[in-house]
Design a protein around this motif. Structure first.
Motif, PDB file in Angstrom:
ATOM      1  N   HIS A  81       3.916  -4.593   9.121  1.00 38.36           N
ATOM      2  CA  HIS A  81       3.812  -4.502  10.580  1.00 38.36           C
ATOM      3  C   HIS A  81       2.534  -5.133  11.133  1.00 38.36           C
ATOM      4  CE1 HIS A  81       7.014  -1.748   9.621  1.00 38.36           C
ATOM      5  NE2 HIS A  81       6.190  -0.956   8.971  1.00 38.36           N
ATOM      6  N   ARG A 125      12.639   5.145  12.800  1.00 39.02           N
ATOM      7  CA  ARG A 125      11.350   5.847  12.706  1.00 39.02           C
ATOM      8  C   ARG A 125      10.470   5.508  13.914  1.00 39.02           C
ATOM      9  NH1 ARG A 125       9.057   5.015   6.861  1.00 39.02           N
ATOM     10  NH2 ARG A 125       7.733   6.733   7.597  1.00 39.02           N
ATOM     11  N   ASN A 150       8.267  -5.364  -0.804  1.00 39.77           N
ATOM     12  CA  ASN A 150       8.089  -4.230   0.099  1.00 39.77           C
ATOM     13  C   ASN A 150       6.599  -4.203   0.423  1.00 39.77           C
ATOM     14  OD1 ASN A 150       7.896  -1.893   1.532  1.00 39.77           O
ATOM     15  ND2 ASN A 150       9.037  -0.621   0.078  1.00 39.77           N
ATOM     16  N   ARG A 158       5.180  10.770  -2.610  1.00 39.74           N
ATOM     17  CA  ARG A 158       4.834  10.470  -1.215  1.00 39.74           C
ATOM     18  C   ARG A 158       6.022  10.790  -0.293  1.00 39.74           C
ATOM     19  NH1 ARG A 158       4.513   4.375   1.352  1.00 39.74           N
ATOM     20  NH2 ARG A 158       3.901   5.027   3.431  1.00 39.74           N
ATOM     21  N   GLY A 208       5.110  -2.530   2.580  1.00 41.74           N
ATOM     22  CA  GLY A 208       4.628  -1.265   3.146  1.00 41.74           C
ATOM     23  C   GLY A 208       4.112  -1.489   4.564  1.00 41.74           C
ATOM     24  N   ALA A 209       3.022  -0.828   4.904  1.00 45.39           N
ATOM     25  CA  ALA A 209       2.505  -0.906   6.271  1.00 45.39           C
ATOM     26  C   ALA A 209       2.011  -2.312   6.644  1.00 45.39           C
ATOM     27  CB  ALA A 209       1.386   0.108   6.453  1.00 45.39           C
ATOM     28  N   ARG A 241       7.090   0.735  13.562  1.00 53.22           N
ATOM     29  CA  ARG A 241       7.703   0.250  12.313  1.00 53.22           C
ATOM     30  C   ARG A 241       8.851  -0.720  12.577  1.00 53.22           C
ATOM     31  NH1 ARG A 241       5.284   3.519   8.417  1.00 53.22           N
ATOM     32  NH2 ARG A 241       4.813   5.564   9.262  1.00 53.22           N
ATOM     33  N   HIS A 266      12.744  -2.534   2.620  1.00 53.29           N
ATOM     34  CA  HIS A 266      12.147  -1.223   2.892  1.00 53.29           C
ATOM     35  C   HIS A 266      13.055  -0.141   2.359  1.00 53.29           C
ATOM     36  CE1 HIS A 266       9.166  -3.144   5.326  1.00 53.29           C
ATOM     37  NE2 HIS A 266      10.146  -3.866   5.840  1.00 53.29           N
ATOM     38  N   ILE A 267      12.441   0.887   1.861  1.00 48.99           N
ATOM     39  CA  ILE A 267      13.186   2.033   1.331  1.00 48.99           C
ATOM     40  C   ILE A 267      13.822   2.802   2.489  1.00 48.99           C
ATOM     41  CG2 ILE A 267      12.920   4.233   0.091  1.00 48.99           C
ATOM     42  CD1 ILE A 267      10.413   2.838  -1.260  1.00 48.99           C
ATOM     43  N   SER A 268      13.018   3.066   3.500  1.00 49.06           N
ATOM     44  CA  SER A 268      13.509   3.822   4.654  1.00 49.06           C
ATOM     45  C   SER A 268      14.128   2.866   5.678  1.00 49.06           C
ATOM     46  CB  SER A 268      12.340   4.590   5.299  1.00 49.06           C
ATOM     47  OG  SER A 268      11.378   3.680   5.803  1.00 49.06           O
ATOM     48  N   PRO A 281       0.794  -1.233   0.000  1.00 49.37           N
ATOM     49  CA  PRO A 281       0.000   0.000   0.000  1.00 49.37           C
ATOM     50  C   PRO A 281       0.823   1.278   0.000  1.00 49.37           C
ATOM     51  CG  PRO A 281      -0.128  -1.133   2.120  1.00 49.37           C
ATOM     52  CD  PRO A 281       0.529  -2.075   1.165  1.00 49.37           C
ATOM     53  N   LEU A 319       2.707   2.547  -2.039  1.00 51.47           N
ATOM     54  CA  LEU A 319       3.979   2.595  -2.758  1.00 51.47           C
ATOM     55  C   LEU A 319       3.776   2.909  -4.240  1.00 51.47           C
ATOM     56  CD1 LEU A 319       5.662  -0.231  -0.722  1.00 51.47           C
ATOM     57  CD2 LEU A 319       6.379   2.164  -0.783  1.00 51.47           C
ATOM     58  N   TYR A 346      11.058   8.938   1.457  1.00 51.24           N
ATOM     59  CA  TYR A 346      11.130   7.907   0.419  1.00 51.24           C
ATOM     60  C   TYR A 346      11.871   8.346  -0.853  1.00 51.24           C
ATOM     61  CZ  TYR A 346       7.762   5.726   3.518  1.00 51.24           C
ATOM     62  OH  TYR A 346       7.167   5.174   4.625  1.00 51.24           O
ATOM     63  N   VAL A 388      13.544   1.582   8.796  1.00 50.58           N
ATOM     64  CA  VAL A 388      12.380   1.532   9.696  1.00 50.58           C
ATOM     65  C   VAL A 388      12.783   1.588  11.172  1.00 50.58           C
ATOM     66  CG1 VAL A 388      10.759   0.411   8.114  1.00 50.58           C
ATOM     67  CG2 VAL A 388      12.361  -0.998   9.405  1.00 50.58           C
TER      68      VAL A 388
HETATM   69  C1  DQA Z   1       8.161   1.145   4.014  1.00 51.09           C
HETATM   70  C2  DQA Z   1       8.183   1.337   5.532  1.00 51.09           C
HETATM   71  C3  DQA Z   1       6.811   1.060   6.129  1.00 51.09           C
HETATM   72  O1  DQA Z   1       6.841   1.250   7.531  1.00 51.09           O
HETATM   73  C4  DQA Z   1       5.790   2.001   5.529  1.00 51.09           C
HETATM   74  O2  DQA Z   1       4.495   1.703   6.031  1.00 51.09           O
HETATM   75  C5  DQA Z   1       5.796   2.002   4.045  1.00 51.09           C
HETATM   76  C6  DQA Z   1       7.093   1.986   3.357  1.00 51.09           C
HETATM   77  C7  DQA Z   1       9.512   1.522   3.364  1.00 51.09           C
HETATM   78  O3  DQA Z   1       9.722   1.123   2.223  1.00 51.09           O
HETATM   79  O4  DQA Z   1      10.330   2.209   3.974  1.00 51.09           O
HETATM   80  O5  DQA Z   1       4.764   2.093   3.402  1.00 51.09           O
HETATM   81  O6  DQA Z   1       7.919  -0.225   3.736  1.00 51.09           O
END
Ligand code: DQA
Length: 139
Positions: free
Chosen positions: A78, A105, A72, A17, A74-75, A109, A98-100, A9, A11, A22, A102
């Motif tokens: 978790h 943060r 990836n 975004r 996304g949310a 996450r 994950h791009i970031s 979701p 992405l 990101y 986590v």
């Molecule tokens: C993410 C990190 C997740 O916590 C977040 O909900 C995302 C992107 C990342 O790629 O850093 O949607 O997966």
């Protein structure tokens, strides 16, 4: 080799975004650069904002003989026991990315529900995390 890159979701909004987290690059840019860097790999791509569609695509990947998945989630990373179960149900290696980073943060996450079902986890390298995930699969 056939590798599936799968995004969960929000992405689909990469590029616009939260660029401070990101980056400004789009998934199209990322896929184009991966395809030119690895011309011998057949790279498939799927994105959905819907948990069940991600599960359907994972099951389909197993049926169509995909060699590995860069995921990836996304949310859903978790929260999704259903994705965890889907990853365990297929005999295809899945690398969580994950791009970031986590871990730098919010606390929520830091926990991944899907990580125990995955081959390994990569995070924090921007869109480069997709390349690292792919390299982990192709060796
Ligand atoms: C993410 C990190 C997740 O916590 C977040 O909900 C995302 C992107 C990342 O790629 O850093 O949607 O997966």
């Amino acid at each position: 080799m056939k590798i599936l890159i799968m995004n969960g979701p929000n992405l689909n909004l990469l590029g616009s975004r939260e660029p401070g987290i990101y980056g400004a690059g789009t998934m199209d840019d990322c896929l184009e650069s991966l395809r030119s860097r690895y011309p011998h790999i057949e790279l498939l791509y799927f994105q959905s904002n819907v948990e069940g569609f991600l599960i359907d695509r994972l099951q389909e990947a197993a049926r169509e003989g995909v060699d590995g998945v860069v995921l990836n989630a996304g949310a859903y990373t978790h929260t999704s026991v259903a994705l965890h179960d889907a990853i365990r149900s297929i005999h295809v290696p899945v690398v969580e990315i994950h791009i970031s980073n986590v871990h730098t943060r919010e606390d929520f996450r830091r926990h991944s529900v899907i990580a125990p079902a995955c081959r390994g986890v990569i995070c924090g390298f921007g869109l480069g995390s997709y390349r690292l995930g792919l390299e982990a699969l192709i060796g």
